[in-house]
Write a protein that holds these residues in place. Structure first.
Motif, short mmCIF file in Angstrom:
data_model
loop_
_atom_site.label_atom_id
_atom_site.label_comp_id
_atom_site.label_asym_id
_atom_site.label_seq_id
_atom_site.Cartn_x
_atom_site.Cartn_y
_atom_site.Cartn_z
N GLU A 178 -12.66 -3.25 11.63
CA GLU A 178 -12.17 -4.18 12.65
C GLU A 178 -13.09 -5.41 12.78
OE1 GLU A 178 -9.82 -1.26 15.78
OE2 GLU A 178 -12.01 -1.19 15.72
N ILE A 179 -14.36 -5.23 12.48
CA ILE A 179 -15.29 -6.38 12.51
C ILE A 179 -15.02 -7.29 11.30
CG2 ILE A 179 -17.71 -7.08 12.42
CD1 ILE A 179 -18.42 -4.42 13.85
N VAL A 180 -14.96 -6.69 10.11
CA VAL A 180 -14.75 -7.49 8.89
C VAL A 180 -13.37 -8.15 8.91
CG1 VAL A 180 -14.64 -7.40 6.36
CG2 VAL A 180 -16.34 -6.02 7.57
N ASN A 181 -12.41 -7.44 9.48
CA ASN A 181 -11.04 -7.95 9.51
C ASN A 181 -10.94 -9.31 10.22
OD1 ASN A 181 -8.01 -7.55 9.29
ND2 ASN A 181 -8.23 -7.70 11.51
N GLN A 182 -11.77 -9.51 11.23
CA GLN A 182 -11.72 -10.79 11.97
C GLN A 182 -12.01 -11.96 11.04
OE1 GLN A 182 -13.99 -10.51 15.87
NE2 GLN A 182 -14.26 -8.43 15.12
N VAL A 183 -12.82 -11.70 10.02
CA VAL A 183 -13.18 -12.77 9.07
C VAL A 183 -12.11 -12.89 7.98
CG1 VAL A 183 -14.89 -13.47 7.34
CG2 VAL A 183 -15.63 -12.46 9.51
N ILE A 184 -11.79 -11.77 7.36
CA ILE A 184 -10.89 -11.83 6.20
C ILE A 184 -9.47 -12.19 6.59
CG2 ILE A 184 -9.80 -10.40 4.42
CD1 ILE A 184 -12.35 -9.25 3.68
N MET A 239 -2.76 8.21 9.18
CA MET A 239 -3.25 7.57 7.95
C MET A 239 -4.58 6.86 8.23
SD MET A 239 -1.00 8.02 5.48
CE MET A 239 -0.19 6.88 4.40
N GLU A 240 -5.47 6.97 7.30
CA GLU A 240 -6.79 6.38 7.47
C GLU A 240 -6.87 5.02 6.76
OE1 GLU A 240 -9.71 9.24 6.29
OE2 GLU A 240 -11.35 7.81 6.49
N ALA A 241 -7.65 4.10 7.34
CA ALA A 241 -7.78 2.77 6.73
C ALA A 241 -8.85 2.78 5.65
CB ALA A 241 -8.13 1.74 7.80
N LEU A 242 -8.54 2.15 4.51
CA LEU A 242 -9.57 1.94 3.48
C LEU A 242 -10.45 0.76 3.84
CD1 LEU A 242 -7.51 2.36 0.17
CD2 LEU A 242 -9.23 3.94 1.09
N PHE A 243 -9.84 -0.22 4.50
CA PHE A 243 -10.55 -1.44 4.86
C PHE A 243 -11.68 -1.10 5.84
CE2 PHE A 243 -11.15 -5.61 6.73
CZ PHE A 243 -11.12 -6.40 5.60
N GLY A 244 -12.87 -1.56 5.53
CA GLY A 244 -14.03 -1.26 6.37
C GLY A 244 -14.92 -0.19 5.77
N LYS A 245 -14.47 0.44 4.67
CA LYS A 245 -15.32 1.44 4.03
C LYS A 245 -16.31 0.75 3.10
CE LYS A 245 -12.16 5.38 4.24
NZ LYS A 245 -12.91 6.09 5.30
N THR A 246 -17.52 1.28 3.08
CA THR A 246 -18.54 0.77 2.17
C THR A 246 -18.31 1.37 0.79
OG1 THR A 246 -20.01 2.60 2.66
CG2 THR A 246 -20.23 0.63 4.04
N LEU A 247 -19.04 0.87 -0.20
CA LEU A 247 -18.89 1.40 -1.55
C LEU A 247 -19.17 2.91 -1.58
CD1 LEU A 247 -18.31 0.75 -4.51
CD2 LEU A 247 -20.76 0.34 -4.84
N GLU A 248 -20.19 3.34 -0.87
CA GLU A 248 -20.51 4.77 -0.84
C GLU A 248 -19.33 5.56 -0.27
OE1 GLU A 248 -23.06 6.53 -2.16
OE2 GLU A 248 -23.42 4.56 -3.04
#
Lengths: 345, 221
Positions: free
Chosen positions: A132-138, A1-10
């Motif tokens: 994984e980078i954004v996740n550290q913040v959110i 399964m692929e993560a949606l989190f970390g995808k840009t709008l494009e």
């Protein structure tokens, strides 16, 4: 399964198109992911049930909570996050009166091998994804209190510039978290081509790990100097107009008898001539097997005064979280690595 | 904002390409610039793509520039480099970098394709007073071993971690270094390879009393 989190709008638009969903679904997904912070696709309640079911066949949200926290006597907290392939990364939360800073990682380990850095001693295990980078913040329990994010944790951000830029896009876009780019400071040891790309494609602040103005000395502290000499890095900075809002700073860890002499004051003055910048003087936090020792507080103060007299702005950074190995240069998950039986040395 | 300036790339014609062991290649191009042994070149297939850095793996007294590379299946460049044939063109920068060989006594320590700059230094006449310590997984991965064997004799020390063969030590070069007493501390140690090797070897050398001033590292990234 692929993560949606970390995808840009494009990238979310591509997900929508590939799964037969209306184009506007992409923006809705972005809001759920980055503004409302959902952890389950079923929580995206303005998507139709059919759309959510289709997404669930291929995707997960992909947010990961920290698995461990250590708290320092000074209030700093070090969070351990699970990453890909059973590996781990660390992030340091540094609360102060006015500012609440999170120091995040951009790689699992680091390839750059700086002599004074604990992460460098870990070697390199992998690139973090933008998620994984954004996740550290959110996923930080104190996420709501954060005022500043610094990319100064594990890894060299410019060696993973694609995902660093993508994470900044998520942090700062209207469709993402909508934070000001001035809340972000990204450090580099001077990987020049990627640094140029970062300068051109981002508005975040830039911090250069300098540590000595002299090539021969820097080569021994930082192998990157072999291919991207510091004066060429500085020359490339001078080609850009950073405006009044965007800040360049230089990080300078102070090593006793190595880079804290009058010659270094003179060298720094010459090297940084013509650049509007600040020099952050940092106490060295000793690491095992290091041949280096930190300068005394008196020496750091003297060095700072000398630079100020020459017209350079300095700050002496307060050490935070040293007792839990969260201070500058101490992040490492080396002791959690399995022995690599495939290595060739 | 100015147009992003990368290292300027120039066309270079491929002269030869050879697969010297499965997935590992040497590629020679015509030489249009002088270089100092130990320097690198930035290489790309087209002028508008991000180049990658490769150590030059040839002497500075020949008419060509040789690079040594292994295929990174996930990489964007090496699978395409491996498809090039003599007469094809690639894009290459002027040589640059400061990991430079000298005539002074030194130990060269490398793993895998990290041996490339030492091939260049050696073929450029800088092999006297040197010891080369090379680590690899299998005996097939000691590229240019005939050259080094004949030039260095006992000062060519090879370690294979998975298999063994005559003249090749079984095990890790790091373990061997840990077991050494009286490592010379008045010579330079040149380390080249992946970051993990470089930081481990550097720690061992420092623990053995080698001044960090005498350790010169180039890391592949």
């Amino acid at each position: 399964m692929e993560a949606l989190f970390g995808k840009t709008l494009e990238e979310l638009k591509i997900v929508a198109a590939e799964n037969g969903l209306p184009g506007f679904t992409a923006k809705q997904m972005a809001q759920w992911l980055y503004t409302k912070g959902v952890s389950d696709i079923d929580d995206m309640t303005n998507l139709s049930k059919d759309a959510r079911d289709r997404l669930k066949e291929k995707y997960i949200i992909g947010r990961v909570a920290p698995s461990k926290v250590q708290a320092s006597v000074d209030g700093t907290k070090k969070y351990l996050y699970p990453a890909q392939k059973g590996l781990f990364i660390e992030a340091a939360y540094i609360p102060e009166k006015e500012r609440h800073t999170l120091c995040i990682s951009s790689q699992i380990g680091c390839k750059m091998g700086c002599l004074f850095c604990m992460t460098g001693k870990q070697g390199f295990q992998g690139q973090l994804t933008a998620g994984e980078i954004v996740n550290q913040v959110i996923s930080l329990p104190e996420s709501d209190q954060l005022t500043n994010i610094v990319y100064m944790g594990m890894g060299e951000p410019m060696d993973n510039v694609e995902n660093v830029l993508k994470s900044l896009e998520i942090f700062t876009s209207d469709w993402g978290m909508g934070w000001s780019p001035r809340r972000f400071n990204v450090s580099t040891i001077g990987v020049e081509p990627a640094m140029r790309r970062f300068i051109e494609e981002s508005d975040a602040h830039l911090a250069i790990s300098l540590h000595t103005p002299f090539n021969e000395e820097r080569k021994k502290l930082m192998p990157i100097e072999q291919v991207y000499p510091i004066e060429e890095v500085i020359d490339s900075l001078k080609e850009y107009d950073f405006g009044r809002q965007r800040r360049i700073s230089f990080e300078y860890i102070m090593f006793d008898g190595v880079n804290d002499t009058p010659a270094h004051v003179k060298g720094l003055t010459k090297l940084l001539n013509g650049i509007r910048c600040r020099i952050n003087l940092i106490r060295f936090h000793p690491i095992p097997d290091s041949p280096l020792r930190g300068s005394s507080d008196e020496k750091i103060k003297w060095f700072s005064d000398q630079l100020n007299r020459k017209g350079l702005t300095t700050t002496i950074r307060r050490s935070r979280g040293e007792d839990i190995y969260a201070a500058c240069g101490l992040l490492s998950t080396k002791n959690m690595l399995k022995e690599d039986t495939e290595k060739d040395y | 904002m100015p147009q992003r300036k990368q290292k300027e790339l120039f066309p270079a014609k491929v002269l030869t390409k050879e697969e010297i062991s499965p997935g590992v290649f040497t590629l020679c191009t015509e030489r249009t610039f002088d270089f100092i042994p130990g320097q690198v070149v930035a290489v790309a297939l087209t002028a508008d793509e991000e180049p990658r850095l490769y150590s030059i793996a040839s002497g500075n007294n020949t008419g060509h520039i040789r690079i040594l590379f292994d295929i990174n299946p996930a990489g964007s460049l090496t699978p395409r480099l491996a498809q090039l044939n003599p007469g094809d063109e690639l894009m290459m920068s002027e040589p640059f970098g400061r990991f430079l060989g000298t005539k002074d006594p030194a130990w060269w320590i490398a793993t895998g394709t990290g041996v490339a700059p030492f091939i260049s230094m050696s073929e450029s006449g800088l092999i006297q007073n040197k010891k080369l310590i090379h680590g690899a997984r299998t005996p097939k991965e000691f590229w240019f071993s005939e050259h080094f064997s004949s030039s260095l004799d006992d000062n060519y020390v090879r370690f294979a971690t998975r298999e063994t063969a005559p003249g090749i030590r079984s095990g890790r070069l790091t373990q061997w270094l840990k077991e050494q007493n009286n490592l010379p501390n008045n010579i330079k140690y040149y380390l080249c390879g992946n970051a993990n090797m470089v930081v481990d070897v550097r720690d061992i050398l420092v623990n053995k009393g080698i001044p960090y001033d005498n350790i010169i590292a180039e890391i592949y990234f």
